[in-house]
Design an enzyme around this catalytic site. Structure first.
Site, PDB file in Angstrom:
ATOM      1  CG  HIS A 662      -2.034  -1.003   1.153  1.00 44.15           C
ATOM      2  ND1 HIS A 662      -1.829  -2.334   1.404  1.00 44.15           N
ATOM      3  CD2 HIS A 662      -3.349  -0.883   0.835  1.00 44.15           C
ATOM      4  CE1 HIS A 662      -2.974  -2.998   1.261  1.00 44.15           C
ATOM      5  NE2 HIS A 662      -3.901  -2.142   0.908  1.00 44.15           N
ATOM      6  CG  HIS A 663       3.658   3.863   2.384  1.00 43.03           C
ATOM      7  ND1 HIS A 663       4.968   3.972   2.767  1.00 43.03           N
ATOM      8  CD2 HIS A 663       3.150   5.111   2.531  1.00 43.03           C
ATOM      9  CE1 HIS A 663       5.256   5.192   3.153  1.00 43.03           C
ATOM     10  NE2 HIS A 663       4.159   5.898   3.017  1.00 43.03           N
ATOM     11  CG  PHE A 664       4.552   5.363  -1.790  1.00 41.34           C
ATOM     12  CD1 PHE A 664       3.459   6.117  -1.375  1.00 41.34           C
ATOM     13  CD2 PHE A 664       5.769   5.577  -1.180  1.00 41.34           C
ATOM     14  CE1 PHE A 664       3.578   7.073  -0.392  1.00 41.34           C
ATOM     15  CE2 PHE A 664       5.898   6.524  -0.188  1.00 41.34           C
ATOM     16  CZ  PHE A 664       4.814   7.275   0.217  1.00 41.34           C
TER      17      PHE A 664
END
Length: 782
Positions: A662-664
């Site tokens: 989710h990041h990134f």
């Protein structure tokens, strides 16, 4: 003239004869041309006493809808005359006849669809070129592109290559493939396991409406979502071309009986509806009826979520690139009887266009008639509309009624689309490097819209910035998994992500176009001004550029930022973002110039008595799910730099941990806010394990009001690293009036390198406030 209108199947009325806000309707269904009798009190219905500009806008919208409906009716009439067949409004029919194996003439014959639903025409073209399905049927439909919205020839032909054969047909519009149908489809269809952390619903507007009557469905098909779902869906006053395109009501969907949000393992929604049985056009092709039924139910849910509010001229099409698998197991059970459809919505998203996908089950009296997997619809913009760039104005409105500068689909593209294109200008050279500054993905994306902006792209003047907004879910995962209170992680990310978005908008996204460019927060400060419960509210973020410093191979930007709710600011802070090429990023050497500085406990092997060693990975009092951040933990009650207490946590790096996905995108890294939250939980663990919270009923941690926290990051944690160690030194411990206050400083190690320092970690522990208990009101102690 009256007879011609009857033949067209169109009931026209001059716009001046319509009540303001009531649009012309398609066909002669119940309630046509009149407001639904069961409209909730909060639904937006304009009357003749409204402001002049709103009345004029409503009349223009009604006239626009009338023209579109007349166009649809004329196209349907031309189709009926060309084929000699009666066709119900909204249905694309073709000359009757059974396709036979090897019938090349019929397989390649052009079929003229009605303008209103070319997707239906595409499926029927394929069905007539394939053997009739008797008994159980299994088929797959792969959509290559959105079917054309206007009438045009469709050809069903064998696909090229070795996959061609009597059981496969490709539908082509001109020279553009629209869909490929395989019938029958052999082999097993493996079950898809739900994700460990499924994304939560992110509606663009909220409604309490969970049932839709036939009149509601008619109004929705006309584009009047506000009448059906409420004032949050009102688009009165927008240019007619930005309003949703009316869609046909072919009569399959009778009513929607329920919309249940977040049930079961797939938490998006379950939509249940009643549908009419297949008609004569579906004889031998019940799978076509099943696919169209699923698409119609999912289309209703896309509008229920308000996805059309950011799509100018929104029209629902089968999602390009998607494959739906359909299995008809008992067509005989239909027998002219209404059926029930249950659509389990598995995914919703915004990229490349807003979409809804799910799995469906169609039953009659409890008997399964058909099953579908992977059905999906997307909302595409109307002709000439711009969706891929931020152009300064949109059809999406803010809560105050002004146009948003960048809407939810734009923000999603900042996370998983093409950020440089989003803020680029026509003719501008776009970066070729894959890694660009992005926002996080999925549930870790805590920005919804850009509502105001200051400054010119590429100028980077002091004071540039703007305002963004974040619609907080009613039950966000980070509050639920933090036992009912707002964690520091969510406060930091809500502010820092807004800074990253504004930096990209100011031009950073196109800097260093031929090299990967990563965004990393380097340091910052934060202070909670008052306690808030943001659940179900809109939080606004305001950022202002304080300085912009170009570097060889990078950029530094410093921001002031604050978070606000309806009562004003509640959180204020500063942030420094670095934008690094790989060479500059590799120069990070930690906080101690690359030297190994061990944790305090390693430097004090003869620790004081009373040392506690615990595995806290299952202690739900500290955090659950994604916020279960602690594992092997050592507590020294009188240890640390100040002799007031010390905690050391040790946890291996799991390459499958949730935040790496989710990041990134293309640039996975552990968020610094996760390291900060780990230190807050270490302070909480100290209070629990040393008995400081004994006697407090259901003690929950909250970020202390008025206390400034400061952080510095000088390194990153990637999938290939082995372990994370985090320590805190207590410097103040108070218990007063049934509450506990703790202040500490801390550090985080990646393997043997100290990379984070956090000072002023202030935690306030007390009884859970009313309404702030964990989900379900259950205590979450071990």
């Amino acid at each position: 003239m009256e007879g011609a209108m009857e033949e067209l199947g169109f009931e026209g009325a001059p716009p001046g004869e319509l009540p303001v806000g009531v649009r012309p309707v398609a066909g002669r269904g119940a309630g046509a041309g009149a407001p639904a009798p069961d409209v909730p009190a909060d639904r937006s219905v304009r009357d003749r006493t409204g402001p002049v500009h709103e009345r004029i806008a409503a009349r223009l919208q009604a006239a626009h809808a009338a023209v579109l409906e007349a166009h649809r009716a004329i196209a349907a009439r031309q189709l009926r005359r060309a084929t000699g067949l009666p066709a119900r409004p909204g249905t694309a029919s073709v000359p009757d006849g059974r396709a036979r194996d090897g019938d090349a003439e019929r397989a390649g014959r052009a079929v003229e669809p009605a303008a209103s639903d070319a997707a239906e025409a595409a499926l029927r073209a394929a069905a007539r070129a394939l053997p009739a399905g008797r008994g159980p049927v299994r088929a797959t439909v792969t959509w290559h592109d959105a079917p054309p919205p206007a009438p045009g020839p469709l050809r069903a032909e064998p696909p090229p290559g070795p996959a061609s054969g009597s059981g496969r047909r490709r539908v082509v519009a001109g020279d553009r493939p629209v869909a490929t149908v395989a019938l029958p489809e052999p082999g097993e269809w493996p079950e898809e396991a739900p994700p460990a952390c499924p994304q939560e619903p992110r509606p663009l507007a909220r409604t309490r409406v969970t049932r839709l009557s036939p009149a509601d469905l008619d109004a929705l098909a006309r584009g009047d979502a506000a009448r059906v779902f409420g004032a949050g869906f009102d688009q009165t006053g927008l240019p007619p071309e930005t309003l949703p395109a009316p869609w046909p009501r072919p009569g399959r969907l009778v009513e929607v009986t329920s919309v249940d949000v977040r049930p079961g393992a797939w938490p998006q929604a379950v939509v249940r509806a009643t549908v009419r049985p297949p008609g004569p056009d579906d004889e031998g092709a019940v799978w076509v009826w099943a696919v169209l039924t699923a698409l119609e139910v999912l289309r209703v849910h896309a509008f229920h979520q308000g996805f059309h509010l950011c799509v100018p001229g929104a029209r629902a099409v089968p999602r390009p690139g998607g494959t739906v698998r359909v299995e008809v197991v008992d067509a005989a059970a239909l027998d002219g009887t209404e059926a029930e459809v249950e659509a389990a919505v598995t995914r919703c998203g915004m990229v490349p266009r807003p979409y809804v996908s799910g799995n469906c089950r169609i039953t009659v009296g409890g008997r399964v008639v058909a099953r579908l997997r992977g059905a999906a619809v997307a909302l595409h913009e109307g002709p000439g509309a711009e969706m891929d760039r931020v152009t300064g104005t949109t059809c999406r409105r803010t809560a105050g009624g002004r146009p948003a500068l960048a809407h939810e689909a734009h923000v999603a593209h900042m996370a998983e689309g093409e950020p440089a294109r989003l803020f680029g200008t026509p003719g501008e050279r776009l970066p070729t490097a894959r890694v660009r500054p992005r926002l996080p993905l999925g549930d870790f994306l805590l920005v919804s819209r850009v509502e105001e902006a200051r400054g010119a792209k590429g100028a980077y003047r002091t004071g540039s910035g703007g305002g963004t907004a974040y619609d907080v879910p009613p039950d966000p995962w980070y509050v639920r998994e933090h036992n009912g209170t707002m964690p520091q992680l969510a406060l930091m990310e809500t502010a820092l992500q807004a800074c990253g978005l504004l930096g990209g908008a100011l031009g950073v996204s196109v800097e260093h176009p031929d090299e990967d460019l990563s965004c990393r927060n380097l340091e910052g400060t934060a202070r909670l001004l008052r306690r808030v419960d943001p659940r179900g509210k809109t939080v606004r973020q305001r950022g202002s550029l304080r300085s912009h410093t170009p570097l060889p191979g990078g950029i530094l930007q410093r921001y002031d930022v604050e978070l606000l709710d309806d009562d004003g600011p509640f959180w204020t802070g500063t942030a420094v973002h670095g934008y690094f090429t790989p060479g500059l990023l590799a120069q990070q050497q930690g906080l101690d110039d690359g030297r190994y500085v061990p944790p305090w406990l390693d430097r004090h092997p003869a620790a004081p008595d009373g040392v506690l060693r615990r595995d806290l990975s299952g202690d739900t009092r500290l955090g659950r799910g994604r916020l279960a951040l602690l594992a092997d933990t050592v507590v020294v009650p009188r240890g640390g730099d100040h002799g007031l207490g010390y905690v050391l946590c040790d946890k291996p790096v799991d390459p499958d941990d949730w935040f790496f996905d989710h990041h990134f995108l293309h640039d996975p890294v552990l968020p610094g806010s996760v390291g900060v939250q780990t230190l807050y939980q270490a302070v909480h663990a100290f209070a629990l394990l040393t008995g400081l919270t004994d006697g407090i009923e259901r003690p929950v941690p909250e970020v202390a009001v008025g206390e400034e926290v400061r952080w510095s990051y000088r390194g990153q944690i990637l999938r290939e690293h082995r372990r994370v160690r985090a320590e805190v030194h207590l410097r103040e411990v108070r218990r007063d009036a049934g509450r506990v206050f703790l202040r500490a400083d801390g550090s985080v190690w990646r393997d043997d390198l100290r990379i984070y320092r956090v000072d002023g970690i202030a935690v306030d522990l007390g009884p859970a406030p009313p309404g702030r208990l964990p989900a379900g009101g259950r205590e979450t102690g071990r």
